[in-house]
Design a protein around this motif. Structure first.
Motif, PDB file in Angstrom:
ATOM      1  N   ILE B 180     -26.886 -12.181   9.641  1.00 36.35           N
ATOM      2  CA  ILE B 180     -25.834 -12.422  10.539  1.00 36.35           C
ATOM      3  C   ILE B 180     -24.907 -11.350  11.094  1.00 36.35           C
ATOM      4  O   ILE B 180     -24.562 -10.609  10.188  1.00 36.35           O
ATOM      5  CB  ILE B 180     -24.808 -13.741  10.396  1.00 36.35           C
ATOM      6  N   GLY B 181     -24.874 -11.211  12.534  1.00 33.44           N
ATOM      7  CA  GLY B 181     -24.065 -10.129  13.039  1.00 33.44           C
ATOM      8  C   GLY B 181     -22.786 -10.604  13.657  1.00 33.44           C
ATOM      9  O   GLY B 181     -22.735 -11.678  13.686  1.00 33.44           O
ATOM     10  N   TYR B 182     -21.858  -9.574  13.733  1.00 33.02           N
ATOM     11  CA  TYR B 182     -20.515  -9.906  13.812  1.00 33.02           C
ATOM     12  C   TYR B 182     -19.751  -8.843  14.597  1.00 33.02           C
ATOM     13  O   TYR B 182     -20.001  -7.771  14.408  1.00 33.02           O
ATOM     14  CB  TYR B 182     -19.698 -10.220  12.722  1.00 33.02           C
ATOM     15  N   ILE B 183     -19.307  -9.160  15.862  1.00 32.39           N
ATOM     16  CA  ILE B 183     -18.766  -8.300  16.840  1.00 32.39           C
ATOM     17  C   ILE B 183     -17.309  -8.568  16.617  1.00 32.39           C
ATOM     18  O   ILE B 183     -16.765  -9.912  17.262  1.00 32.39           O
ATOM     19  CB  ILE B 183     -19.039  -8.390  18.060  1.00 32.39           C
ATOM     20  N   ILE B 208     -24.252 -15.811   1.059  1.00 28.31           N
ATOM     21  CA  ILE B 208     -25.009 -14.729   1.848  1.00 28.31           C
ATOM     22  C   ILE B 208     -24.545 -13.336   1.311  1.00 28.31           C
ATOM     23  O   ILE B 208     -23.222 -13.122   0.937  1.00 28.31           O
ATOM     24  CB  ILE B 208     -24.782 -14.800   3.465  1.00 28.31           C
ATOM     25  N   ALA B 209     -25.265 -12.366   1.121  1.00 28.24           N
ATOM     26  CA  ALA B 209     -25.110 -10.990   0.550  1.00 28.24           C
ATOM     27  C   ALA B 209     -24.175 -10.281   1.587  1.00 28.24           C
ATOM     28  O   ALA B 209     -24.807 -10.417   2.922  1.00 28.24           O
ATOM     29  CB  ALA B 209     -26.437 -10.324  -0.052  1.00 28.24           C
ATOM     30  N   GLU B 210     -23.545  -9.445   1.321  1.00 28.78           N
ATOM     31  CA  GLU B 210     -22.771  -8.617   2.132  1.00 28.78           C
ATOM     32  C   GLU B 210     -23.724  -7.791   3.000  1.00 28.78           C
ATOM     33  O   GLU B 210     -23.322  -7.453   4.024  1.00 28.78           O
ATOM     34  CB  GLU B 210     -21.554  -7.852   1.502  1.00 28.78           C
ATOM     35  N   SER B 211     -24.802  -7.296   2.249  1.00 33.63           N
ATOM     36  CA  SER B 211     -25.522  -6.427   2.988  1.00 33.63           C
ATOM     37  C   SER B 211     -26.447  -7.143   4.142  1.00 33.63           C
ATOM     38  O   SER B 211     -27.027  -6.417   4.894  1.00 33.63           O
ATOM     39  CB  SER B 211     -26.626  -5.878   1.969  1.00 33.63           C
ATOM     40  N   ASP B 212     -26.497  -8.453   4.022  1.00 29.83           N
ATOM     41  CA  ASP B 212     -26.882  -9.136   5.178  1.00 29.83           C
ATOM     42  C   ASP B 212     -25.833  -9.306   6.423  1.00 29.83           C
ATOM     43  O   ASP B 212     -26.453 -10.089   7.275  1.00 29.83           O
ATOM     44  CB  ASP B 212     -27.487 -10.585   4.851  1.00 29.83           C
ATOM     45  N   LEU B 213     -24.711  -8.905   6.338  1.00 33.62           N
ATOM     46  CA  LEU B 213     -24.059  -9.033   7.479  1.00 33.62           C
ATOM     47  C   LEU B 213     -23.846  -7.700   8.077  1.00 33.62           C
ATOM     48  O   LEU B 213     -23.649  -6.651   7.517  1.00 33.62           O
ATOM     49  CB  LEU B 213     -22.474  -9.520   6.977  1.00 33.62           C
TER      50      LEU B 213
END
Lengths: 351, 351
Positions: B180-183, B208-213
């Motif tokens: 998941i992306g976050y702006i 969810i792993a931090e590396s997937d954010l």
DNA sequence: TTCAGCAATGTCGACGTCGTCAATTGAAAT
DNA sequence: ATTTCAATTGACGACGTCGACATTGCTGAA
């Protein structure tokens, strides 16, 4: 709450003298002024405007009445213009909205009269014909962004939708566009027809054949609850084999949908299609990428100047029949380009 | 202007009796009431609230002070909520805005005090920490959409940014999104951090792993004049080989730019990429196609309930320390879909 | 019949401010 | 020294409304 008499007691003078100091009347000793001002500061005295107004019959309050326009993002700028004028001129702004409900409107007028406000700015949705229910005893009123029905006389201040739309169309023609699409606003709105008329007139003046204009209805139905065809119509229009090279939208929100339609068809703005809007509603016009070429509606100035007109009227200096029209300037941004040309041009707007 | 005494003369009664009729006091003959009401209607008499207020020390006016929020489209809904409450409760609304300028703010408070208004709703941009310059003699004040700096005490009413963002993130996880992306919003805004924190917390809780954010800054700089990176960041993020399947935007305007970026890359919403916003700013969230899944900020209710809290306070029934938090509901529309799944789902929002 | 009791209505003053006019002071003119 | 005049300040009332209290008149009980 501390009154003028409290100040008088503390300063050792009469209340009238305090009044003189507060109102900057002449013939008060510097010494006295100082004593009084000291007492005022000490006590945190602030004159009671209500008491003042029952003597002077002037409240320095102006009222704003909005109909459903208050649910649109536009109204904010008008109100801000009024507020800023009021702040700069020592007036206060009373705000009320009617949601277009006649009962509420009657109540609002009653309330405003009860407050003995000096005048009313009646701000209507878009550019609709409107009759304020001022009632028997009338308050000076100026219509903002709207004008009175036939047979009624009120001063008004309105945007020049026609001129703006005409200039925008010329802009497109100057860019070499010859086949142009147009998506219409809700026809119930006065601006809708003015914008379309101007478009047609300018197109004709520019030597464009009617057969090269593709005109579609973008929305219809009661104001505020209309059915929206914009996306569908844009998709359809842009899928035509001989699709227009430029697309004019009734307002910026329609332009947003046109963008989405264009992009989802794989068209690029402005390389493949020029899109322009109307209003310069910043959230949209600056939020779109590339930024939107549009026409700036002078909402803030409508408010400011409307307040000014009202003030003239209140002081008996205004005209009951003035109809002031404010210019709408084309703001050229990156969404419009020379036909078949992707190079962004210089902005000609004022920003 | 016609006064109570004019009515009394015409009705052949004393002014006090007219007052009784006007205020619905008991012990007046039906006959007298009729005479008086007739005279009132004849003359178009409307009580002078200013005169009333200098006797009663109550004006039934509440003031709204806005900072630069008035330049945002959000403020309108809050103000409308206040207005509607006021209309339904016989109050009037005085409006002023400061543009964030301390000098103007001081003047506004002075003016409000001069009008002896009952209370103030201080409406601040987004969700910023704020200290009203109430001054020595204070007016009952409620902070709306903001809360006081440490060390200051004011009742406030605020949206639950954290809860809303948390629920939104859960919604995405439930749809199967794992990358998941976050702006991010401008970090200067309180809401920005709450929304991001909630996102991170919910993601972690969802395994969810931090590396997937993928987290990017969307804008920064002084509120109202920020630099905007959203489009660029969205383009960049969506061009990654292992691009996210869902993109969370700090607000709906950012989501608009994310749409444009996605579409211009040939991605389809929600088939190829789920995009969600925050605010439910209708011009955008309903203007986008497909319509935007977002979180509804209860702006109208902030205004309405804020006015209500203020009223309690004015009547000595409210708490000086209340901090009311309003829920923010997820409004699921068509821009979010199961990962790799294009079928639109049922809306779970309230619309 | 008389009078307490209450309903209906009126008189008066106060709220905070400022306009009107009078009173006081001091200095210049005679 | 007396008069004149302007500058300064204060006393008072009015604005529109309503609270406190007074007055009037009628009903019913003693």
């Amino acid at each position: 709450m501390v009154s003028i008499k409290d100040v008088a007691r503390v300063a050792g003078v009469s209340d009238k003298t305090v009044s003189r100091v507060v109102n900057g009347e002449p013939n008060v000793t510097a010494d006295t002024i100082e004593k009084v001002q000291l007492a005022i500061a000490d006590l945190g005295y602030i004159p009671n405007l209500a008491a003042r107004s029952i003597r002077s019959n002037r409240t320095n309050i102006i009222g704003i009445i909005t109909d459903f326009i208050s649910t649109t993002p536009y109204s904010g700028d008008i109100v801000r213009g009024v507020q800023d004028w009021a702040g700069a001129n020592g007036r206060t702004v009373l705000l009320a909205n009617t949601d277009g409900d006649p009962t509420r409107e009657t109540n609002v007028w009653r309330t405003f009269k009860a407050h003995r406000i000096d005048g009313v700015l009646y701000v209507a949705m878009y550019h609709r014909v409107v009759v304020p229910a001022a009632g028997e005893v009338s308050i000076p009123t100026v219509l903002v962004n709207s004008h009175p029905e036939d047979g009624y006389v009120y001063p008004s201040i309105e945007p020049d939708d026609f001129g703006g739309s005409y200039a925008l169309t010329e802009h497109l023609i100057a860019l070499g566009h010859r086949r142009i699409g147009y998506i219409r606003l809700n026809p119930l709105l006065l601006g809708a027809n003015q914008r379309l008329d101007a478009f047609l007139t300018a197109a004709q003046a520019g030597g464009i054949a009617e057969s090269d204009l593709v005109i579609r209805l973008g929305m219809e139905g009661p104001v505020g609850r209309e059915t929206n065809y914009v996306y569908r119509e844009a998709l359809d229009m842009l899928s035509m084999p001989d699709r227009p090279t430029a697309l004019v939208c009734g307002n910026d929100e329609m332009a947003l949908q046109a963008y989405l339609a264009a992009l989802s068809l794989g068209l690029r703005v402005p390389d493949d299609i020029t899109i322009v809007g109307f209003d310069d509603f910043r959230t949209v016009s600056l939020g779109l990428k590339p930024e939107l070429t549009t026409v700036a509606l002078p909402y803030y100035d409508l408010g400011w100047q409307g307040a000014n007109m009202l003030d003239q009227l209140v002081h008996g200096k205004g005209s009951e029949t003035e109809r002031r029209i404010l210019k709408c300037l084309v703001v050229a941004r990156q969404s419009s380009a020379r036909r078949g040309d992707a190079t962004p041009r210089q902005a000609i707007g004022s920003f």
